[in-house]
Design an enzyme around this catalytic site. Structure first.
Site, PDB file in Angstrom:
ATOM      1  N   ARG A   1      36.056  58.955  -5.085  1.00 56.67           N
ATOM      2  CA  ARG A   1      35.800  57.885  -6.056  1.00 56.67           C
ATOM      3  C   ARG A   1      36.932  57.866  -7.085  1.00 56.67           C
ATOM      4  O   ARG A   1      37.807  58.721  -7.086  1.00 56.67           O
ATOM      5  CB  ARG A   1      34.443  58.102  -6.741  1.00 56.67           C
ATOM      6  N   GLY A   2      36.850  56.877  -8.019  1.00 57.70           N
ATOM      7  CA  GLY A   2      37.914  56.707  -8.999  1.00 57.70           C
ATOM      8  C   GLY A   2      38.948  55.738  -8.432  1.00 57.70           C
ATOM      9  O   GLY A   2      39.381  55.893  -7.278  1.00 57.70           O
ATOM     10  N   ALA A   3      39.336  54.750  -9.235  1.00 58.39           N
ATOM     11  CA  ALA A   3      40.142  53.636  -8.698  1.00 58.39           C
ATOM     12  C   ALA A   3      41.444  54.085  -8.016  1.00 58.39           C
ATOM     13  O   ALA A   3      41.678  53.740  -6.845  1.00 58.39           O
ATOM     14  CB  ALA A   3      40.421  52.632  -9.821  1.00 58.39           C
TER      15      ALA A   3
ATOM     16  N   ARG B   1      34.393  49.250  -1.224  1.00 56.26           N
ATOM     17  CA  ARG B   1      33.941  49.016  -2.602  1.00 56.26           C
ATOM     18  C   ARG B   1      34.717  47.807  -3.139  1.00 56.26           C
ATOM     19  O   ARG B   1      35.926  47.704  -2.914  1.00 56.26           O
ATOM     20  CB  ARG B   1      34.181  50.240  -3.494  1.00 56.26           C
TER      21      ARG B   1
ATOM     22  N   GLN C   1      28.840  60.916 -13.513  1.00 61.40           N
ATOM     23  CA  GLN C   1      30.234  61.347 -13.329  1.00 61.40           C
ATOM     24  C   GLN C   1      30.766  62.080 -14.564  1.00 61.40           C
ATOM     25  O   GLN C   1      31.620  62.959 -14.444  1.00 61.40           O
ATOM     26  CB  GLN C   1      31.137  60.128 -13.039  1.00 61.40           C
TER      27      GLN C   1
ATOM     28  N   ASP D   1      39.038  50.148 -13.599  1.00 57.23           N
ATOM     29  CA  ASP D   1      38.970  49.850 -12.166  1.00 57.23           C
ATOM     30  C   ASP D   1      39.698  48.570 -11.803  1.00 57.23           C
ATOM     31  O   ASP D   1      40.129  48.395 -10.658  1.00 57.23           O
ATOM     32  CB  ASP D   1      37.517  49.770 -11.707  1.00 57.23           C
TER      33      ASP D   1
ATOM     34  N   ASN E   1      35.411  48.491 -15.905  1.00 57.19           N
ATOM     35  CA  ASN E   1      35.331  49.952 -15.785  1.00 57.19           C
ATOM     36  C   ASN E   1      33.858  50.322 -15.662  1.00 57.19           C
ATOM     37  O   ASN E   1      32.974  49.462 -15.721  1.00 57.19           O
ATOM     38  CB  ASN E   1      35.985  50.622 -17.004  1.00 57.19           C
ATOM     39  N   LYS E   2      33.602  51.600 -15.484  1.00 56.65           N
ATOM     40  CA  LYS E   2      32.231  52.088 -15.272  1.00 56.65           C
ATOM     41  C   LYS E   2      31.255  51.472 -16.263  1.00 56.65           C
ATOM     42  O   LYS E   2      31.541  51.380 -17.460  1.00 56.65           O
ATOM     43  CB  LYS E   2      32.238  53.624 -15.397  1.00 56.65           C
TER      44      LYS E   2
HETATM   45  O1  MRU Z   1      32.069  54.554  -9.552  1.00 53.79           O
HETATM   46  P1  MRU Z   1      33.241  55.418  -9.855  1.00 53.79           P
HETATM   47  O2  MRU Z   1      32.890  56.827 -10.153  1.00 53.79           O
HETATM   48  O3  MRU Z   1      34.325  55.295  -8.800  1.00 53.79           O
HETATM   49  O4  MRU Z   1      33.840  54.789 -11.194  1.00 53.79           O
HETATM   50  C1  MRU Z   1      35.034  55.308 -11.696  1.00 53.79           C
HETATM   51  C2  MRU Z   1      35.432  54.729 -13.000  1.00 53.79           C
HETATM   52  O5  MRU Z   1      34.827  53.814 -13.495  1.00 53.79           O
HETATM   53  C3  MRU Z   1      36.677  55.259 -13.615  1.00 53.79           C
HETATM   54  O6  MRU Z   1      36.623  55.149 -15.005  1.00 53.79           O
HETATM   55  C4  MRU Z   1      37.870  54.445 -13.114  1.00 53.79           C
HETATM   56  O7  MRU Z   1      37.873  54.366 -11.712  1.00 53.79           O
HETATM   57  C5  MRU Z   1      39.144  55.010 -13.577  1.00 53.79           C
HETATM   58  S1  MRU Z   1      39.582  56.424 -12.654  1.00 53.79           S
HETATM   59  C6  MRU Z   1      41.041  57.052 -13.116  1.00 53.79           C
END
Ligand code: MRU
Length: 348
Positions: A56-58, A93, A197, A238, A248-249
């Site tokens: 996970r994470g962009a 995703r 997370q 993201d 973002n999240k």
């Molecule tokens: O659903 P996730 O855990 O993939 O969400 C991640 C986030 O929202 C992070 O803040 C974002 O991807 C930045 S990661 C460097």
């Protein structure tokens, strides 16, 4: 620097690693309790790991998807296999644009050579994307630490560290750099419901980096910000739309409102691979809606009556006027608007 004066490690974990024949990935759904490494052999396996947030994470899902395309071509060096791999990975995703950007780059590299060389070209491009993200992480850390020089306490949301992006991550790379430079005394970490997370991953990374932190429930954050407990909010992203709106999240928007009401900087950190110049504004960003079970439970335990109807948007959009600065590897956009985002995109 740590208490003993030695620099902190470049990253507390290596979340994905291509070993020459398979993609190895730490299963992030099990952290911090178990550290299990997955072996992923093809595009569908990589896509499945991305869908269930094992990866996970962009920026990290972009890197993994790039290797996913190359893995598929290892099994079958044909155009249909390339198309299949790109489709399954892009659909994994919808919100983080890094995924599509990486898949498109690897696809273009594969299509630019004769069919017999497609796999090697795809793999080389995937490796280049990974190397670029590692370099971007270091540059964002330096740019962000300069912007926030002297700040002693920050709040961060979700996980934007080494588990979310190659190198030291994005927002957490800035935070680690501030700690290395000696000014940072405290990080408030939001739990980040529903999948925790912040609690599971950011607390794990900060503790590995020996950076002092306190975990707070998401709903405690606005009042703690209003009370002056932190001097800035620093988060990842993201997708950044052309006008500077940021997805973002989920929960990021309320933190931006709280930071603005308190008059403290709200800083977004992300590589330019997260900017989507084709997306005019935040209203056009597809927000992933995940399953109800994530809301009806916490860490695998039921928290609501069976069958309770739920909404589960995984991300929200913060409008650019609430964002003090966007920190990228190419520099800092401030104010964040269409012109400053375009300037970052055209800068090399
Ligand atoms: O659903 P996730 O855990 O993939 O969400 C991640 C986030 O929202 C992070 O803040 C974002 O991807 C930045 S990661 C460097």
């Amino acid at each position: 620097m740590t208490a003993t004066g030695t620099p902190r490690r470049a990253g507390s974990v290596r979340a994905v690693h291509f070993d020459g024949s398979v993609l190895r990935a730490v299963d992030q759904t099990l952290l911090p309790w178990e550290k299990i490494e997955l072996s992923l052999h093809d595009a569908e396996e990589v896509a499945a790991a991305i869908r269930r947030l094992a990866i996970r994470g962009a920026p990290l899902i972009g890197v993994a998807a790039g290797f996913g395309v190359a893995l598929e071509l290892r099994r079958e060096r044909t155009l249909p296999a390339l198309d299949r791999a790109c489709a399954v990975l892009c659909e994994a995703r919808p919100t983080a644009v890094n995924l599509r950007h990486a898949v498109e780059r690897v696809r273009a590299a594969a299509l630019s050579v004769p069919q017999g060389e497609m796999q090697a070209a795809a793999l080389q491009e995937a490796r280049e994307i990974e190397a670029e993200e590692v370099a971007a992480s270091a540059a964002m850390a330096a740019n962000g630490a300069q912007l926030l020089s002297g700040v002693a306490a920050v709040l961060t949301h979700c996980n934007a560290g080494a588990l979310a992006a190659p190198g030291r991550g994005t927002a957490l790379a800035v935070i680690a750099e501030l700690a290395d430079r000696g000014s940072l005394a405290k990080v408030l970490v939001t739990e980040t419901r529903p999948l925790l997370q912040g609690a599971r991953l950011t607390a794990y990374e900060l503790s590995a980096l020996a950076i002092a932190h306190q975990l707070v429930i998401d709903s405690a954050a606005p009042a703690l910000i209003a009370a002056g407990e932190v001097q800035a909010v620093v988060v990842g992203c993201d997708r950044v739309a052309a006008n500077g709106d940021v997805a973002n999240k989920v929960g990021t928007y309320s933190l931006a409102l709280a930071a603005n009401a308190a008059g403290i900087p709200f800083v977004v950190v992300g590589p330019t691979s997260t900017i989507d110049p084709d997306c005019p504004d935040g209203g056009q960003i597809e927000i992933e809606e995940r399953g109800a079970d994530e809301v009806r439970s916490a860490a695998g335990h039921p928290t609501a009556p069976v069958g309770t109807d739920c909404r589960n948007p995984a991300f929200d959009v913060t409008p650019s006027h609430l964002i003090t600065a966007l920190v990228t590897e190419r520099g800092v956009a401030r104010p964040v608007d269409r012109a400053s985002v375009a300037a970052l995109c055209s800068k090399r």
